[in-house]
Design an enzyme around this catalytic site. Structure first.
Site, short mmCIF file in Angstrom:
data_model
loop_
_atom_site.label_atom_id
_atom_site.label_comp_id
_atom_site.label_asym_id
_atom_site.label_seq_id
_atom_site.Cartn_x
_atom_site.Cartn_y
_atom_site.Cartn_z
N GLY A 1 -6.37 -5.42 -2.24
CA GLY A 1 -6.86 -4.04 -2.31
C GLY A 1 -5.72 -3.17 -2.79
N ARG A 2 -5.83 -1.89 -2.47
CA ARG A 2 -4.79 -0.95 -2.89
C ARG A 2 -3.43 -1.36 -2.35
NH1 ARG A 2 -9.56 2.73 -1.32
NH2 ARG A 2 -9.44 1.18 0.30
N ILE A 3 -3.38 -1.75 -1.07
CA ILE A 3 -2.09 -2.08 -0.45
C ILE A 3 -1.56 -3.40 -1.02
CG2 ILE A 3 -0.87 -2.51 1.72
CD1 ILE A 3 -3.09 -0.76 3.09
N SER B 1 -2.24 -6.57 8.32
CA SER B 1 -3.62 -6.11 8.21
C SER B 1 -4.25 -5.91 9.59
CB SER B 1 -4.37 -7.14 7.37
OG SER B 1 -5.74 -7.03 7.55
N ARG B 2 -4.82 -6.98 10.12
CA ARG B 2 -5.37 -6.95 11.47
C ARG B 2 -5.14 -8.31 12.11
NH1 ARG B 2 -5.44 -2.27 10.79
NH2 ARG B 2 -7.17 -0.80 10.96
N GLU C 1 -4.11 -5.53 20.93
CA GLU C 1 -2.91 -4.68 21.01
C GLU C 1 -3.05 -3.67 22.14
OE1 GLU C 1 -2.66 -3.02 17.10
OE2 GLU C 1 -2.32 -4.95 16.16
N HIS D 1 2.49 -2.52 15.10
CA HIS D 1 1.45 -1.90 14.25
C HIS D 1 1.94 -0.55 13.69
CE1 HIS D 1 -3.19 -1.69 13.60
NE2 HIS D 1 -2.54 -1.15 12.59
N ILE D 2 2.99 -0.63 12.85
CA ILE D 2 3.61 0.59 12.31
C ILE D 2 3.50 0.64 10.78
CG2 ILE D 2 5.20 1.00 14.23
CD1 ILE D 2 7.42 -0.33 12.45
N GLY D 3 2.52 -0.07 10.22
CA GLY D 3 2.39 -0.15 8.76
C GLY D 3 2.47 1.20 8.05
C1 GLV Z 1 -3.91 1.03 10.22
O1 GLV Z 1 -3.86 -0.06 10.68
C2 GLV Z 1 -4.89 1.46 9.28
O2 GLV Z 1 -5.92 0.79 9.11
O3 GLV Z 1 -4.68 2.52 8.67
C1 GLV Z 2 -7.40 -2.00 2.21
O1 GLV Z 2 -8.29 -1.32 2.63
C2 GLV Z 2 -6.44 -1.57 1.22
O2 GLV Z 2 -6.34 -0.37 0.96
O3 GLV Z 2 -5.75 -2.46 0.69
#
Ligand code: GLV
Ligand code: GLV
Length: 326
Positions: free
Chosen positions: A156-158, A237-238, A267, A286-288
């Protein structure tokens, strides 16, 4: 009468001005403690909108009595904490915060990869604990990142932003995704492959796919067995995408080399969690997307999603607009 908005955590007031102008706002007053379920349910009986976080489960129990609820605005890109299908059936918009956190989360993902490969947390503790009495050639020797193969699961975007960073490190980039990504292939040189092929070839397997019924525990014993024994697994991610006891076994038995984990099945985790006990795991809480700039941007977007929905306008980002016919 002004609409009533419930915010499930303490959020900086200065970012909420627009909400205070148009609505009666109540906020759960703690920054570190999630709102208890009974209070959340009570508030939802009255609320026109809820500002929620990933730590708030909003499912059939919470949505059983919410006659006025028009929007659930999740301050996250992920929304697996919400029963979207049920919300949609009740005509409730589910907002989220994509885009504003993409680069920040990609930075953290890459930092976690580097930290795990180069054993940075271990090395920093080594100095802080005053263990550095001698230097030696293989002291805290890690694994190279540059020119290695990264396999991104969930482009995805990330995922794409992580691929761009990997390109800067001269990495060979593989990805697996539900659909092919032309831009990532042409501009970044990422190569599409099957999940199995990606597992087999990658030195770094990076999980960035959303949690859905299809992705639940795709990283299980079978998946770890297909990876190289030198592979490092990164999850930003999760936690639900991973069978954690299978991961623990794989890490203990040398099936894979290490793991960098920002997320966990349940968590928060504490120090007695079996994965945290392992020397080849870097665990972070969980500090992404946790930079001040990005958290502020996420709050603002969540506020806009609420304000616009309550005014009957299109929210900036919602996951069920098409289904709702908005
Ligand atoms: C964090 O985990 C998010 O989904 O933004
Ligand atoms: C997921 O939702 C992303 O933005 O990669």
């Amino acid at each position: 009468m002004k609409p009533y908005v419930f915010i499930t955590r303490k959020i900086p007031e200065q970012l909420l001005t627009e909400l205070y102008e148009m609505a009666e706002v109540k906020m759960w007053e703690h920054e570190d403690v999630p709102v208890p379920n009974n209070i959340l349910k009570e508030e939802l009986e009255r609320a026109d909108a809820v500002f929620s976080l990933v730590s708030d489960p909003i499912g059939s129990e919470q949505l059983s009595n919410c006659p006025n609820l028009k929007v659930i605005a999740n301050m996250a890109v992920g929304y697996d904490n919400i029963d979207v299908r049920l919300a949609t059936s009740k005509g409730i918009v589910v907002g989220h915060t994509p885009d504003v956190l993409t680069d920040t989360t990609a930075d953290l993902t890459f930092a976690l990869l580097l930290a795990t490969a180069r054993r940075i947390p271990e090395a920093a503790s080594y100095v802080k604990n005053d263990e550095w009495s001698q230097w030696s050639p293989y002291l805290l020797a890690g694994t190279d990142v540059h020119h290695k193969t990264i396999g991104i699961v969930g482009m995805g975007r990330i995922g794409e932003a992580v691929a761009r960073r990997a390109k800067g490190f001269d990495m060979n980039i593989l990805y697996h995704n539900r659909s092919r990504k032309a831009v990532a292939e042409q501009e970044i040189g990422a190569q599409y492959c099957t999940f199995e092929e990606l597992l087999k070839q990658s030195d770094y397997v990076v999980c960035l796919a959303p949690l859905t019924p299809e992705t639940k525990e795709i990283f299980n014993a079978k998946a770890f067995q297909q990876m190289k024994d030198s592979a490092i697994f990164i999850n930003a991610s999760r936690g639900g995408l991973v069978n954690e006891s299978d991961l623990e076994e794989a890490l203990k038995n040398g099936v894979i080399k290490g793991a960098g984990l920002d997320v966990f099945a349940k968590e928060p985790i504490r120090v007695n969690h079996p994965l945290v006990q392992l020397p080849n795991v870097v665990a972070i809480p969980h500090i992404g997307s946790a930079t001040v700039e990005t958290r502020d941007a996420m709050v603002k977007m969540t506020v806009q999603n609420i304000v616009r929905s309550l005014k009957g306008e299109q929210p900036i980002a919602a996951v069920n607009l098409k289904e709702l016919g908005v």
